[in-house]
Design a protein around this motif. Structure first.
Motif, PDB file in Angstrom:
ATOM      1  N   HIS A   4       0.842  -1.182   0.000  1.00 36.13           N
ATOM      2  CA  HIS A   4       0.000   0.000   0.000  1.00 36.13           C
ATOM      3  C   HIS A   4       0.885   1.242   0.000  1.00 36.13           C
ATOM      4  CE1 HIS A   4      -3.671  -2.306   1.117  1.00 36.13           C
ATOM      5  NE2 HIS A   4      -2.763  -3.108   1.618  1.00 36.13           N
ATOM      6  N   SER A   6       2.274   5.049  -0.726  1.00 35.56           N
ATOM      7  CA  SER A   6       1.835   6.404  -1.002  1.00 35.56           C
ATOM      8  C   SER A   6       2.678   6.920  -2.143  1.00 35.56           C
ATOM      9  CB  SER A   6       2.002   7.290   0.237  1.00 35.56           C
ATOM     10  OG  SER A   6       3.356   7.289   0.645  1.00 35.56           O
ATOM     11  N   PRO A 205     -12.664   6.398  -4.673  1.00 31.20           N
ATOM     12  CA  PRO A 205     -11.911   6.201  -3.431  1.00 31.20           C
ATOM     13  C   PRO A 205     -12.539   5.220  -2.451  1.00 31.20           C
ATOM     14  CG  PRO A 205     -11.919   8.516  -4.023  1.00 31.20           C
ATOM     15  CD  PRO A 205     -12.863   7.831  -4.972  1.00 31.20           C
ATOM     16  N   ALA A 208     -11.545   1.417  -2.343  1.00 30.83           N
ATOM     17  CA  ALA A 208     -10.181   0.961  -2.051  1.00 30.83           C
ATOM     18  C   ALA A 208     -10.145  -0.216  -1.087  1.00 30.83           C
ATOM     19  CB  ALA A 208      -9.351   2.115  -1.497  1.00 30.83           C
ATOM     20  N   PHE A 220      -2.554   1.329  -4.659  1.00 28.58           N
ATOM     21  CA  PHE A 220      -2.444   2.758  -4.371  1.00 28.58           C
ATOM     22  C   PHE A 220      -3.785   3.197  -3.787  1.00 28.58           C
ATOM     23  CE2 PHE A 220       0.806   2.021  -7.517  1.00 28.58           C
ATOM     24  CZ  PHE A 220       1.854   2.854  -7.135  1.00 28.58           C
ATOM     25  N   THR A 221      -3.882   3.184  -2.470  1.00 27.51           N
ATOM     26  CA  THR A 221      -5.178   3.436  -1.831  1.00 27.51           C
ATOM     27  C   THR A 221      -5.719   4.826  -2.141  1.00 27.51           C
ATOM     28  OG1 THR A 221      -4.041   4.121   0.203  1.00 27.51           O
ATOM     29  CG2 THR A 221      -4.744   1.817   0.051  1.00 27.51           C
ATOM     30  N   GLY A 222      -4.828   5.751  -2.466  1.00 21.52           N
ATOM     31  CA  GLY A 222      -5.268   7.107  -2.797  1.00 21.52           C
ATOM     32  C   GLY A 222      -5.623   7.296  -4.255  1.00 21.52           C
ATOM     33  N   GLY A 223      -5.628   6.218  -5.019  1.00 23.61           N
ATOM     34  CA  GLY A 223      -5.999   6.310  -6.432  1.00 23.61           C
ATOM     35  C   GLY A 223      -4.973   7.071  -7.253  1.00 23.61           C
ATOM     36  N   SER A 225      -4.269  10.126  -7.399  1.00 24.07           N
ATOM     37  CA  SER A 225      -3.517  11.158  -6.681  1.00 24.07           C
ATOM     38  C   SER A 225      -2.299  10.586  -5.971  1.00 24.07           C
ATOM     39  CB  SER A 225      -4.422  11.865  -5.671  1.00 24.07           C
ATOM     40  OG  SER A 225      -4.861  10.966  -4.665  1.00 24.07           O
ATOM     41  N   ALA A 226      -2.298   9.270  -5.725  1.00 25.81           N
ATOM     42  CA  ALA A 226      -1.167   8.613  -5.062  1.00 25.81           C
ATOM     43  C   ALA A 226      -0.249   7.896  -6.038  1.00 25.81           C
ATOM     44  CB  ALA A 226      -1.678   7.619  -4.024  1.00 25.81           C
TER      45      ALA A 226
END
Length: 238
Positions: A4, A6, A205, A208, A220-223, A225-226
């Motif tokens: 996971h 960032s 989001p 996730a 990429f848990t932030g989609g 943007s990450a």
């Protein structure tokens, strides 16, 4: 173990190259969902449906166009045949997509880096073959990814593995040597069912934590943007 990261942080994959990269298109490589939503909204309005909103649309992200229209036809009691609805939506979408389709910047950077490294790539999508071709052309991605497979070319769409397995066959690759990039749970589930590794970049989001994403090899848990090309590439090459 699922990683996971960032933005800017990478993890090491469980297995090395050889590797072939298979991209989902809509919501993964390009931000086409607004165009698909607008095409669907306009289509349904022709048949008297006036309350189709974005939240309703998000229920079908990652599901093939035919499967989506089959469900919506039943839900709204539309008498028109699915093939008629499909032709109508494809025409509307192609008009919108040809006018404007945005590539996610870090995805473009990732594609360019893979191309420079000689990594084979393909697109496997639930969209029609005409829609995939139009989007790849208008965005210039066709210069890097000439091979694409539509779910309309296989018996079953996502979450079944058919489109990914057919893509691997056309690439001359074993499923275990393929890495899929996906934005929706049905696509991640299809990659898993195909025996392929998966990089998950959730478009919505709140999805996730979906089990299909939790089973992904890199999440990429932030989609978007990450997601970074550097993190994905470092993970890919190990």
């Amino acid at each position: 173990m699922t990683s996971h990261p960032s933005a800017g942080r990478a993890a090491v994959p469980a297995s090395p190259a050889p590797v072939h990269v298979v991209f989902d298109l809509d919501g993964t490589l390009v931000d086409s969902e607004p165009n698909y939503y607008e095409a669907g909204r306009r289509l349904l309005a022709r048949y008297g449906v006036r309350d189709f909103g974005w939240e309703e649309h998000t229920r079908f992200i990652g599901i093939g166009t035919r499967e989506t229209l089959t469900a919506l036809r039943a839900e709204y009691g539309i008498d028109a045949p699915v093939d008629e609805l499909l032709a109508g939506k494809n025409a509307l979408y192609l008009e919108l997509a040809g006018a404007s389709t945005d590539v996610f910047p870090q995805m473009r950077a990732f594609v360019e880096r893979l191309h420079a490294a000689g990594v084979p790539m393909a697109v496997a999508s639930g969209s029609s073959r005409a829609a995939i071709g139009a989007v790849l052309t208008v965005t210039g991605l066709d210069a890097y990814i000439p091979l694409y497979v539509s779910a309309e070319e296989v018996p079953r769409g996502k979450p079944e593995p058919d489109v990914f397995l057919e893509t691997a066959r056309r690439m001359g690759a074993e499923p275990a040597d393929c890495v899929v990039l996906e934005d929706a749970p049905p696509g991640a589930a299809a990659a898993h069912a195909a025996g392929m590794r998966c990089i998950a970049v959730p478009y919505v989001p709140k999805t996730a934590s979906d089990p299909a994403f939790e089973a992904a090899d890199l999440l990429f848990t932030g989609g978007q943007s990450a997601f970074t090309a550097e993190a994905a590439y470092t993970w890919l090459i190990g």
